[in-house]
Design an enzyme around this catalytic site. Structure first.
Site, mmCIF file in Angstrom:
data_model
loop_
_atom_site.group_PDB
_atom_site.id
_atom_site.type_symbol
_atom_site.label_atom_id
_atom_site.label_comp_id
_atom_site.label_asym_id
_atom_site.label_seq_id
_atom_site.Cartn_x
_atom_site.Cartn_y
_atom_site.Cartn_z
ATOM 1 N N LYS A 73 0.810 -1.228 0.000
ATOM 2 C CA LYS A 73 0.000 0.000 0.000
ATOM 3 C C LYS A 73 0.843 1.278 0.000
ATOM 4 O O LYS A 73 0.411 2.302 -0.512
ATOM 5 C CB LYS A 73 -0.956 0.003 1.199
ATOM 6 C CG LYS A 73 -2.153 -0.928 1.023
ATOM 7 C CD LYS A 73 -3.108 -0.767 2.185
ATOM 8 C CE LYS A 73 -4.414 -1.474 1.898
ATOM 9 N NZ LYS A 73 -5.427 -1.194 2.913
ATOM 10 N N ASP A 109 -10.393 3.129 1.608
ATOM 11 C CA ASP A 109 -10.680 2.546 2.935
ATOM 12 C C ASP A 109 -11.447 3.536 3.818
ATOM 13 O O ASP A 109 -12.465 3.181 4.428
ATOM 14 C CB ASP A 109 -9.380 2.148 3.645
ATOM 15 C CG ASP A 109 -8.773 0.878 3.057
ATOM 16 O OD1 ASP A 109 -9.523 0.028 2.558
ATOM 17 O OD2 ASP A 109 -7.531 0.751 3.099
#
Ligand code: NAP
Length: 286
Positions: A73, A109
């Site tokens: 990420k 997210d």
């Protein structure tokens, strides 16, 4: 025969390691099939050693986009052509769009989390929020809460420096949101929870192998009008949520977040809304 797999089918997928346990291929392929969209989603093992090559391959294959998960990420950032301001603040990307030869990084997210509250009629604008946990998920959630107008975010984390780092980023970019970092201890929790409208657990406490643990020790610590939200989705009812129910609090688990972060990625790639109720029924049957 899958009528939506054709000569025009576009590739999407997940780059991470490990990936074999991921729910994302089932979620996205079920949604593509339901809507008969000409897309397919596959999981690819990618880590520090081969991420660069795999990203080049995704460009060469003209993939429409992909998700990125651990351990990539942060490492994906220098491989992208553009990163949204939110993802830049979070310092991590979980979704990439490949458009006109450019790779654009997003982080869905935090947005997915806020959407999971909004679908229950809970707005974060103007709210005082107490957040326990400052790992990857906590950071994404904190930034999005600030972007969406939370009045105050108090962040507690075992490693206090990580809470401080998030507060610094938010303070610089969104000064209207008041932020305060603390270590994770019971005295601070007891004090801060009295002031909060929403309490969020973004620590690993309550998830395997810590199912018997909770950041809140007993129901008498929680005011009954508090909304208590746990990012964990397995188990669906963590020890924290059981304690919160005993205190009479409204509770929300992490199932909405996992679905909505995927729905946000789905929309970025296809321009179409994911059939969220259908997908929820498949992934989390009652
Ligand atoms: P992460 O980056 O590894 O962060 C873990 C967090 O838990 C850190 O704040 C860490 O504190 C804290 N922690 C771990 N063990 C602890 C302990 N024994 N005592 C106190 N704090 C402890 O993981 P993450 O990706 O942020 O995930 C955090 C949680 O969110 C997990 O439970 C995960 O299931 C959930 N999650 C849900 C979704 C969803 O879609 N619903 C998505 C992502 C994550 P330190 O910083 O001090 O280590």
């Amino acid at each position: 025969m899958n009528p939506w797999i054709t000569g025009k089918t576009k590739l999407t997928g997940l780059l991470g390691y490990p990936v074999s346990h991921s729910l994302s291929p089932a979620m996205h392929n079920a949604a593509f099939a339901y809507l008969q969209l000409e897309y397919a989603y596959l999981a690819f093992e990618a880590n520090e050693g081969n991420l660069d090559d795999i990203v080049k391959a995704m460009r060469a294959l003209q993939a429409r986009g992909f998700n990125v998960t651990m351990p990539n990420k942060k490492n994906i950032l220098p491989l992208l052509d553009e990163v949204t301001p939110e993802a830049r603040m979070i310092g991590a990307v979980n979704t990439v769009l490949h458009e006109n030869g450019r790779l654009i990084g997003y982080n869905t997210d935090g947005r997915g989390y806020v959407h999971s509250l909004e679908e229950k009629g809970i707005a974060v604008a103007g709210k005082k929020i107490l957040l326990a946990g400052a790992g990857g998920a906590g950071r994404a959630v904190a930034v999005q809460l600030a972007v969406d107008g939370a009045a105050q975010i108090v962040i507690l984390n075992r490693t206090r420096g990580k809470a401080e780092a998030i507060c610094d980023v938010i303070q610089k970019s969104i000064p209207a949101c008041r932020v305060q970092p603390f270590g994770l201890d019971e005295t601070t929790l007891k004090q801060q929870v009295k002031e909060a409208d929403i309490f969020i657990n973004a620590t690993a406490l309550g998830m395997h192998p810590h199912e018997d643990k909770s950041v809140i020790a007993s129901p008498d610590m929680l005011p009954g009008n508090l909304i208590v939200s746990d990012l964990i989705y397995t188990p669906a009812k963590t020890k924290l949520l059981r304690i919160a129910e005993q205190a009479g609090c409204r509770t929300i688990n992490g199932q909405g977040m996992i679905i909505w972060q995927g729905a946000e990625s789905f929309k970025i790639w296809t321009g179409v809304d994911m059939p969220v109720d259908y997908i929820k029924g498949l992934m989390f049957p009652e």
